[in-house]
Scaffold this motif. Structure first.
Motif, PDB file in Angstrom:
ATOM      1  N   TYR A 220      42.025  46.704  36.953  1.00  0.00           N
ATOM      2  CA  TYR A 220      41.006  47.208  37.871  1.00  0.00           C
ATOM      3  C   TYR A 220      40.753  46.254  39.027  1.00  0.00           C
ATOM      4  O   TYR A 220      40.493  46.682  40.149  1.00  0.00           O
ATOM      5  CB  TYR A 220      39.709  47.567  37.142  1.00  0.00           C
ATOM      6  N   GLY A 221      40.844  44.964  38.769  1.00  0.00           N
ATOM      7  CA  GLY A 221      40.742  44.008  39.858  1.00  0.00           C
ATOM      8  C   GLY A 221      41.868  44.200  40.863  1.00  0.00           C
ATOM      9  O   GLY A 221      41.645  44.204  42.085  1.00  0.00           O
ATOM     10  N   ALA A 222      43.094  44.384  40.374  1.00  0.00           N
ATOM     11  CA  ALA A 222      44.248  44.616  41.250  1.00  0.00           C
ATOM     12  C   ALA A 222      44.082  45.930  42.010  1.00  0.00           C
ATOM     13  O   ALA A 222      44.426  46.019  43.196  1.00  0.00           O
ATOM     14  CB  ALA A 222      45.531  44.612  40.429  1.00  0.00           C
ATOM     15  N   GLU A 223      43.555  46.960  41.349  1.00  0.00           N
ATOM     16  CA  GLU A 223      43.305  48.237  42.026  1.00  0.00           C
ATOM     17  C   GLU A 223      42.274  48.066  43.142  1.00  0.00           C
ATOM     18  O   GLU A 223      42.440  48.602  44.236  1.00  0.00           O
ATOM     19  CB  GLU A 223      42.828  49.293  41.021  1.00  0.00           C
ATOM     20  N   ALA A 224      41.216  47.314  42.875  1.00  0.00           N
ATOM     21  CA  ALA A 224      40.205  47.053  43.910  1.00  0.00           C
ATOM     22  C   ALA A 224      40.827  46.285  45.079  1.00  0.00           C
ATOM     23  O   ALA A 224      40.526  46.563  46.242  1.00  0.00           O
ATOM     24  CB  ALA A 224      39.030  46.275  43.323  1.00  0.00           C
ATOM     25  N   ALA A 225      41.696  45.327  44.777  1.00  0.00           N
ATOM     26  CA  ALA A 225      42.348  44.551  45.839  1.00  0.00           C
ATOM     27  C   ALA A 225      43.173  45.460  46.751  1.00  0.00           C
ATOM     28  O   ALA A 225      43.124  45.320  47.981  1.00  0.00           O
ATOM     29  CB  ALA A 225      43.222  43.463  45.226  1.00  0.00           C
ATOM     30  N   ARG A 226      43.909  46.391  46.157  1.00  0.00           N
ATOM     31  CA  ARG A 226      44.708  47.335  46.953  1.00  0.00           C
ATOM     32  C   ARG A 226      43.816  48.291  47.743  1.00  0.00           C
ATOM     33  O   ARG A 226      44.008  48.502  48.936  1.00  0.00           O
ATOM     34  CB  ARG A 226      45.625  48.151  46.045  1.00  0.00           C
ATOM     35  N   ARG A 227      42.842  48.832  47.049  1.00  0.00           N
ATOM     36  CA  ARG A 227      42.000  49.870  47.657  1.00  0.00           C
ATOM     37  C   ARG A 227      41.142  49.341  48.806  1.00  0.00           C
ATOM     38  O   ARG A 227      40.922  50.047  49.802  1.00  0.00           O
ATOM     39  CB  ARG A 227      41.111  50.454  46.559  1.00  0.00           C
TER      40      ARG A 227
ATOM     41  N   ASP B 279      41.603  46.160  50.317  1.00  0.00           N
ATOM     42  CA  ASP B 279      42.308  45.109  51.046  1.00  0.00           C
ATOM     43  C   ASP B 279      41.645  43.736  50.834  1.00  0.00           C
ATOM     44  O   ASP B 279      41.345  43.010  51.788  1.00  0.00           O
ATOM     45  CB  ASP B 279      42.379  45.460  52.539  1.00  0.00           C
ATOM     46  N   LEU B 280      41.414  43.416  49.566  1.00  0.00           N
ATOM     47  CA  LEU B 280      40.783  42.137  49.228  1.00  0.00           C
ATOM     48  C   LEU B 280      41.765  40.975  49.382  1.00  0.00           C
ATOM     49  O   LEU B 280      42.962  41.124  49.120  1.00  0.00           O
ATOM     50  CB  LEU B 280      40.266  42.156  47.791  1.00  0.00           C
ATOM     51  N   THR B 281      41.223  39.838  49.764  1.00  0.00           N
ATOM     52  CA  THR B 281      42.027  38.615  49.797  1.00  0.00           C
ATOM     53  C   THR B 281      41.862  37.818  48.502  1.00  0.00           C
ATOM     54  O   THR B 281      42.680  36.955  48.206  1.00  0.00           O
ATOM     55  CB  THR B 281      41.632  37.732  50.997  1.00  0.00           C
ATOM     56  N   ASP B 282      40.816  38.124  47.737  1.00  0.00           N
ATOM     57  CA  ASP B 282      40.590  37.470  46.453  1.00  0.00           C
ATOM     58  C   ASP B 282      39.576  38.286  45.661  1.00  0.00           C
ATOM     59  O   ASP B 282      38.776  39.026  46.240  1.00  0.00           O
ATOM     60  CB  ASP B 282      40.053  36.046  46.660  1.00  0.00           C
ATOM     61  N   TRP B 283      39.617  38.155  44.365  1.00  0.00           N
ATOM     62  CA  TRP B 283      38.621  38.777  43.491  1.00  0.00           C
ATOM     63  C   TRP B 283      38.565  37.989  42.194  1.00  0.00           C
ATOM     64  O   TRP B 283      39.518  37.317  41.812  1.00  0.00           O
ATOM     65  CB  TRP B 283      38.924  40.255  43.219  1.00  0.00           C
ATOM     66  N   ARG B 284      37.417  38.096  41.516  1.00  0.00           N
ATOM     67  CA  ARG B 284      37.241  37.451  40.215  1.00  0.00           C
ATOM     68  C   ARG B 284      36.269  38.283  39.393  1.00  0.00           C
ATOM     69  O   ARG B 284      35.250  38.743  39.901  1.00  0.00           O
ATOM     70  CB  ARG B 284      36.704  36.036  40.397  1.00  0.00           C
TER      71      ARG B 284
ATOM     72  N   MET C  27      30.037  38.377  35.915  1.00  0.00           N
ATOM     73  CA  MET C  27      30.042  38.083  37.345  1.00  0.00           C
ATOM     74  C   MET C  27      31.236  38.773  37.981  1.00  0.00           C
ATOM     75  O   MET C  27      32.322  38.812  37.403  1.00  0.00           O
ATOM     76  CB  MET C  27      30.167  36.580  37.573  1.00  0.00           C
ATOM     77  N   VAL C  28      31.013  39.317  39.161  1.00  0.00           N
ATOM     78  CA  VAL C  28      32.073  39.878  39.992  1.00  0.00           C
ATOM     79  C   VAL C  28      31.978  39.173  41.333  1.00  0.00           C
ATOM     80  O   VAL C  28      30.883  39.010  41.879  1.00  0.00           O
ATOM     81  CB  VAL C  28      31.899  41.405  40.187  1.00  0.00           C
ATOM     82  N   ALA C  29      33.121  38.754  41.852  1.00  0.00           N
ATOM     83  CA  ALA C  29      33.191  38.185  43.204  1.00  0.00           C
ATOM     84  C   ALA C  29      34.350  38.852  43.927  1.00  0.00           C
ATOM     85  O   ALA C  29      35.426  39.043  43.347  1.00  0.00           O
ATOM     86  CB  ALA C  29      33.389  36.676  43.153  1.00  0.00           C
ATOM     87  N   THR C  30      34.123  39.213  45.178  1.00  0.00           N
ATOM     88  CA  THR C  30      35.166  39.818  45.998  1.00  0.00           C
ATOM     89  C   THR C  30      35.199  39.126  47.352  1.00  0.00           C
ATOM     90  O   THR C  30      34.156  38.701  47.866  1.00  0.00           O
ATOM     91  CB  THR C  30      34.931  41.331  46.212  1.00  0.00           C
ATOM     92  N   ALA C  31      36.382  39.010  47.921  1.00  0.00           N
ATOM     93  CA  ALA C  31      36.556  38.408  49.243  1.00  0.00           C
ATOM     94  C   ALA C  31      37.455  39.321  50.066  1.00  0.00           C
ATOM     95  O   ALA C  31      38.462  39.840  49.566  1.00  0.00           O
ATOM     96  CB  ALA C  31      37.177  37.021  49.127  1.00  0.00           C
ATOM     97  N   ALA C  32      37.080  39.514  51.324  1.00  0.00           N
ATOM     98  CA  ALA C  32      37.839  40.373  52.223  1.00  0.00           C
ATOM     99  C   ALA C  32      37.658  39.880  53.651  1.00  0.00           C
ATOM    100  O   ALA C  32      36.779  39.056  53.931  1.00  0.00           O
ATOM    101  CB  ALA C  32      37.374  41.830  52.103  1.00  0.00           C
ATOM    102  N   ARG C  33      38.457  40.427  54.534  1.00  0.00           N
ATOM    103  CA  ARG C  33      38.332  40.052  55.946  1.00  0.00           C
ATOM    104  C   ARG C  33      37.014  40.548  56.526  1.00  0.00           C
ATOM    105  O   ARG C  33      36.461  39.925  57.433  1.00  0.00           O
ATOM    106  CB  ARG C  33      39.498  40.620  56.738  1.00  0.00           C
ATOM    107  N   HIS C  34      36.512  41.677  55.992  1.00  0.00           N
ATOM    108  CA  HIS C  34      35.303  42.285  56.547  1.00  0.00           C
ATOM    109  C   HIS C  34      34.282  42.540  55.444  1.00  0.00           C
ATOM    110  O   HIS C  34      34.639  42.846  54.313  1.00  0.00           O
ATOM    111  CB  HIS C  34      35.649  43.610  57.246  1.00  0.00           C
ATOM    112  N   ARG C  35      33.008  42.434  55.797  1.00  0.00           N
ATOM    113  CA  ARG C  35      31.926  42.520  54.815  1.00  0.00           C
ATOM    114  C   ARG C  35      31.875  43.861  54.084  1.00  0.00           C
ATOM    115  O   ARG C  35      31.638  43.911  52.888  1.00  0.00           O
ATOM    116  CB  ARG C  35      30.571  42.218  55.452  1.00  0.00           C
ATOM    117  N   ARG C  36      32.074  44.965  54.794  1.00  0.00           N
ATOM    118  CA  ARG C  36      31.968  46.267  54.151  1.00  0.00           C
ATOM    119  C   ARG C  36      32.969  46.393  53.006  1.00  0.00           C
ATOM    120  O   ARG C  36      32.642  46.874  51.927  1.00  0.00           O
ATOM    121  CB  ARG C  36      32.147  47.407  55.152  1.00  0.00           C
ATOM    122  N   ALA C  37      34.190  45.947  53.215  1.00  0.00           N
ATOM    123  CA  ALA C  37      35.214  46.008  52.164  1.00  0.00           C
ATOM    124  C   ALA C  37      34.815  45.141  50.969  1.00  0.00           C
ATOM    125  O   ALA C  37      34.974  45.557  49.816  1.00  0.00           O
ATOM    126  CB  ALA C  37      36.567  45.563  52.716  1.00  0.00           C
TER     127      ALA C  37
END
Length: 144
Positions: free
Chosen positions: A59-66, A68-73, A89-99
């Motif tokens: 699911y983390g990998a699916e979120a990254a694809r969906r 466009d995350l640069t990192d997740w935990r 805990m969930v952490a997500t990183a992306a180029r833009h805040r909405r993502a």
């Protein structure tokens, strides 16, 4: 990009050191064991080792694809947890805040309704009762 299932507590701040370097946005969510009724000592959380980690990573990998995350935990605890203790805990990183926000929300909705964990509420006298899935959690997941 990783998922962990563990018994020990985690330090949210330490988990974010170096996380999402170079991203435009990092979003985190930490959930705590709460007592909505005033009649709970804590939770007992069970899972199937191997299967649970695989599902969280998928699911983390699916979120990254969906999104466009640069990192997740994802970190999720199991075993006996008292009211007030951090449970996940969930952490997500992306180029833009909405993502980053949407990916964190997506992962939280999945964790609440589909992650392979089984929870029992522990009452004040030590008795326990399995926690049923909530319709509201399922409805939240269905919006994705």
């Amino acid at each position: 990009m990783s998922a962990r299932v563990q018994t020990q507590a985690f330090d949210s701040g330490a988990e974010l050191l170096g996380f999402g370097d170079g991203a435009g946005a990092v979003v985190t969510f930490t959930g705590f064991v709460r007592d909505d009724t005033g009649q709970m000592r804590g939770l007992e959380i069970e899972h199937y080792p191997g299967m649970t980690e695989r599902a969280l990573n998928d699911y983390g990998a699916e979120a990254a694809r969906r999104f466009d995350l640069t990192d997740w935990r994802i970190i999720h605890r199991h075993g006996r947890l008292d009211v007030g203790e951090p449970i996940m805990m969930v952490a997500t990183a992306a180029r833009h805040r909405r993502a980053a926000f949407e990916a964190a929300d997506y992962l939280m909705d999945w964790l609440k309704s589909r992650a392979p964990f089984w929870k029992r509420e522990i009452g004040p006298d030590g008795s326990s009762e399995w926690v049923d899935a909530k319709d509201s959690d399922e409805a939240a997941l269905n919006r994705w």
